[in-house]
Design a protein around this motif. Structure first.
Motif, PDB file in Angstrom:
ATOM      1  N   CYS A  12      -1.808  -4.443   6.645  1.00  0.00           N
ATOM      2  CA  CYS A  12      -3.057  -5.201   6.879  1.00  0.00           C
ATOM      3  C   CYS A  12      -3.854  -4.640   8.065  1.00  0.00           C
ATOM      4  CB  CYS A  12      -2.751  -6.684   7.086  1.00  0.00           C
ATOM      5  SG  CYS A  12      -4.256  -7.691   7.114  1.00  0.00           S
ATOM      6  N   CYS A  37      -3.254 -14.238   1.270  1.00  0.00           N
ATOM      7  CA  CYS A  37      -4.111 -13.313   0.522  1.00  0.00           C
ATOM      8  C   CYS A  37      -4.452 -13.887  -0.845  1.00  0.00           C
ATOM      9  CB  CYS A  37      -3.398 -11.987   0.319  1.00  0.00           C
ATOM     10  SG  CYS A  37      -2.766 -11.257   1.836  1.00  0.00           S
ATOM     11  N   ASP A  45      -6.222  -4.626   2.389  1.00  0.00           N
ATOM     12  CA  ASP A  45      -4.971  -5.117   1.790  1.00  0.00           C
ATOM     13  C   ASP A  45      -4.309  -3.896   1.167  1.00  0.00           C
ATOM     14  OD1 ASP A  45      -2.979  -6.258   0.246  1.00  0.00           O
ATOM     15  OD2 ASP A  45      -4.369  -7.225  -1.166  1.00  0.00           O
TER      16      ASP A  45
END
Ligand SMILES: O=C(O)/C=C/C(=O)CC(=O)C(=O)O
Ligand SMILES: [Mg+2]
Length: 223
Positions: free
Chosen positions: A128, A21, A101
């Motif tokens: 997620c 991420c 997220d």
């Protein structure tokens, strides 16, 4: 007979690969959380157990009272590599996915103040949510993708990947210098402004303009 079925990249979330991420990749979001604009990508990881698919709920961990949504474009890696050149980076992309997220913001703030990693805030089960796989051909220009997110029908986030500080080729090249990318890995490219708290029973709807939408229910985890 007995031959293993070929793995299908369109179900990459079943492969057990890495979720890498990128944070603070949109200046408007960095500003809304009072962070400086980064000069290098900010990275963290989620485990594959973070994936959740439409039809299953996003679970609010018992230890948070401020769970935030962050809508992001996900890049699915189709060909692995180390030290990938920016000029070759798009050859390593199989496609895309719309992702959330999910972030326990109160826990993240606590971790930040103590100088601790964000794992508890970012990597929990169902952190997620992910859409269907989008083949690369369906998004010819990933630098101009419009993303949006609604909570209970109210628009909270609306942004475009043109606002990203670090481009997709730059991120692939930067990450692959120190984390080998593998087929089936997913890169979450950061969120635009508008992140906000969700509550038990909320309905989140998110979309990529003209491509797809997805819907998730939020449920507080039970003791
Ligand atoms: O630095 C913070 O306070 C928060 C950063 C994030 O949660 C970064 C992201 O995940 C993002 O920008 O998408
Ligand atoms: Mg994020």
């Amino acid at each position: 007979m007995g031959a293993m079925a070929a793995r299908n990249i369109s179900r990459f979330w079943e492969w057990g690969r890495k979720i890498i991420c990128v944070g603070r990749n949109y200046a408007d979001h960095a500003k809304e959380l009072k962070n400086a604009i980064p000069t290098e990508p900010v990275l963290f990881l989620k485990p594959p157990t973070a994936y959740v698919r439409e039809g299953s709920p996003i679970l609010v961990p018992l230890y948070t009272s401020n769970l935030h949504h962050e809508v992001e474009l996900g890049v699915v890696i189709g060909k692995g590599g180390t030290s990938i050149l920016q000029s070759d980076a798009m050859d390593h992309v199989a496609g895309y996915a719309l992702c959330l997220d999910m972030t326990a913001r109160d826990i993240q703030d606590e971790c930040k103040s103590k100088g601790l990693p964000w794992t508890m805030a970012k990597a929990f089960n169902t952190s997620c949510p992910v859409s269907e796989f989008i083949p690369k051909e369906n998004i010819p220009d990933p630098s101009k993708v419009k993303l949006w997110l609604k909570v209970n029908d109210q628009l909270r986030q609306s942004g475009c990947t043109s606002q990203m500080i670090f481009s997709i080729p730059y991120l692939i090249s930067y990450i692959s210098d120190f984390i080998t990318l593998e087929e089936g890995d997913l890169i979450l490219t950061g969120t635009p402004k508008g992140v906000s708290a969700v509550q038990d029973h909320d309905e989140l709807q998110a979309g990529i303009e003209d491509i797809l939408t997805m819907t998730f229910k939020v449920n507080r985890q039970e003791l």
